[in-house]
Design an enzyme around this catalytic site. Structure first.
Site, PDB file in Angstrom:
ATOM      1  N   HIS A   1       0.839  -1.186   0.000  1.00 38.27           N
ATOM      2  CA  HIS A   1       0.000   0.000   0.000  1.00 38.27           C
ATOM      3  C   HIS A   1       0.885   1.250   0.000  1.00 38.27           C
ATOM      4  CE1 HIS A   1      -2.953  -2.656   2.525  1.00 38.27           C
ATOM      5  NE2 HIS A   1      -2.864  -3.060   1.276  1.00 38.27           N
TER       6      HIS A   1
ATOM      7  N   TYR B   1       3.648   2.743  13.501  1.00 39.52           N
ATOM      8  CA  TYR B   1       4.052   3.792  12.567  1.00 39.52           C
ATOM      9  C   TYR B   1       3.423   5.135  12.930  1.00 39.52           C
ATOM     10  CZ  TYR B   1      -0.039   1.548  10.289  1.00 39.52           C
ATOM     11  OH  TYR B   1      -1.251   0.952  10.016  1.00 39.52           O
TER      12      TYR B   1
END
Length: 470
Positions: free
Chosen positions: A70, A133
């Site tokens: 992605h 993240y």
């Protein structure tokens, strides 16, 4: 097993902007501690000051969990809190490195910065792996700007440690396209404000027509409007070039003009400063020699204190002060701008042709700046990205007076330059019946700083001759 005691180091990958960091992890028999993301230490190593706004965690309880590929419309700093992964990254951005692949393992002692448009995927190598993240935009599963690549793409040819046939992959990931069918992620946009003005038209010629270049006029985007902060999805923009300004120097001395000058040159600039700071946008803003009073002996440098005389100069100086608060800014100081529109050179050429003998001031000194040269200098700064800050940008060559320029215009158009009558500024405005702004007598700007970046504008004498031929 996590390696303890490493130094904080940075390793550039073959994909531009994709950077691996080895992290110091401090451990003993009780466990370990690390500074996962440390702005003060990582920025000097080259980590972009990417402005995270959200922290996400993906927990995976089984070995072989495989996710991606992605590419998202934001930057992210990826690390592992516990466990270990095999990571694969594919550049899906428009450009020469489209399709480039990088793979490596991450554990708690290694992290990676993933720029916008680079496809991110991973496969867990240990149970109970937590993949974390930081991102610099708020996550949305259905937002614009995503791009995807099939995990099994033959061109990327990722060598997965656990064959994809042996792991569970989501139906969405199975359905993603092969590389040949992926639409490259375009760069973030450049917005040019004031596209109908003299500088705006030159910027359009310089930057050209591209999907990621947007040109606006006051009719399509009014920077003085109260809703400016919501007028665009500002996270989609990389650069704003502000070619708008209130430049009616004498009218600014009137009550209505003063209001308008402050609204455009200061208040609207403050709105742009907030937007660009919050969204990590580079702001290019064009200022003026009128921020100085013109009493200095010698050329004005970027470090000289501003000392404006009139309202116009005061509003430009206020705008300059605001611009310097923007982390990513290029403040361009220029002088005596000549472009495609009504200006001094056109006026002198018209007077010469019509047989009119003008009086022209001869106690103001500076250099002409043609909008084509100004636009080229701005493009150079954005292409090369030297240190942010203030840059003087004018034509080069010997400084002249307005009377000198008028004589040259007459001569180059085949007329007698002695038809010009030189006068002082005081004499010229002695009979004025409307307010007039004070002018700096010395408008010459030092060009050393921009020259050291590799850019030198043409000599004003050559540019003037070219302009008149056109």
């Amino acid at each position: 097993m996590t390696e303890f005691g490493k130094d904080l180091t940075r390793t550039q990958t073959p994909i531009p902007g994709l950077v691996v960091f080895d992290l110091p992890v401090h451990g003993d028999n009780r466990g370990w501690f690390k500074e996962n993301w440390q702005r003060e230490k990582m920025l000097p190593l080259g980590l972009e000051d990417f402005g995270p706004v959200q922290n996400n965690i993906s927990f995976n309880d089984q070995v072989g969990t495989t996710r991606g590929i992605h590419a998202e419309p934001w930057d992210k700093f990826v690390s592992v809190a516990t466990g270990r992964i095999f990571g694969a990254w594919v550049d899906l951005r428009q450009g020469p490195t489209f399709g480039a692949v990088f793979t490596t393992e991450l554990d708690p002692s290694r992290a990676i910065f993933v720029p916008r448009g680079v496809g991110n995927s991973y496969q867990t190598l240990e149970p109970d792996t937590a993949y974390t993240y930081l991102v610099n935009d708020h996550w949305s599963p259905n937002g614009e700007g995503y791009s995807f690549l099939n995990l099994a793409d033959e061109t990327a040819a990722i060598d997965w440690p656990i064959p994809l046939a042996d792991v569970e992959i989501s139906a969405k990931d199975h359905a993603h396209p092969r590389l040949k069918d992926v639409a490259p992620v375009p760069p973030r946009k450049t917005l040019i404000l004031g596209a109908n003005g003299q500088l705006g038209r030159a910027l359009r010629d310089e930057f050209g027509e591209h999907p990621h270049i947007e040109y606006t006029t006051r009719a399509t985007l009014d920077i003085t409007a109260p809703n400016l902060a919501t007028a665009r999805r500002w996270r989609d923009y990389d650069t704003i070039i502000n070619a708008t300004a209130y430049t009616a120097v004498d009218k600014a001395e009137t009550p209505d003009g003063r209001t308008d000058a402050w609204a455009v040159n200061a208040t609207a600039v403050a709105s742009l400063a907030r937007i660009t700071t919050e969204n990590r946008i580079t702001l290019v803003h064009v200022s003026s020699d009128y921020v100085f009073d013109g009493t200095k002996h010698g050329e004005y440098t970027e470090e000289d204190p501003v000392t404006p005389l009139g309202v116009y100069g005061q509003t430009k100086a206020a705008g300059d002060a605001i611009i310097t608060t923007v982390p990513r800014h290029y403040l361009i100081r220029t002088s005596w701008v000549i472009g495609d529109g009504n200006n001094f050179v056109r006026t002198m050429a018209s007077l010469a042709e019509r047989g009119i003998n003008p009086t022209v001031v001869d106690d103001q000194t500076g250099r002409l700046t043609f909008t084509t040269d100004l636009a080229a200098g701005i493009h150079h700064l954005l292409n090369t990205r030297p240190a942010y800050g203030t840059y003087n940008l004018t034509g080069t060559g010997t400084p002249t007076t307005w009377a000198d320029i008028a004589r040259t215009v007459f001569e180059l158009t085949g007329h007698d330059p002695d038809r010009i009558t030189p006068v002082t500024t005081t004499q010229y405005y002695a009979t004025a019946t409307t307010p007039t702004a004070p002018r700096p007598h010395n408008s010459t700007l030092d060009l050393t700083k921009i020259t050291t970046t590799g850019h030198t504008a043409p000599d004003t004498a050559d540019s003037l001759a070219t302009y008149l031929r056109r």
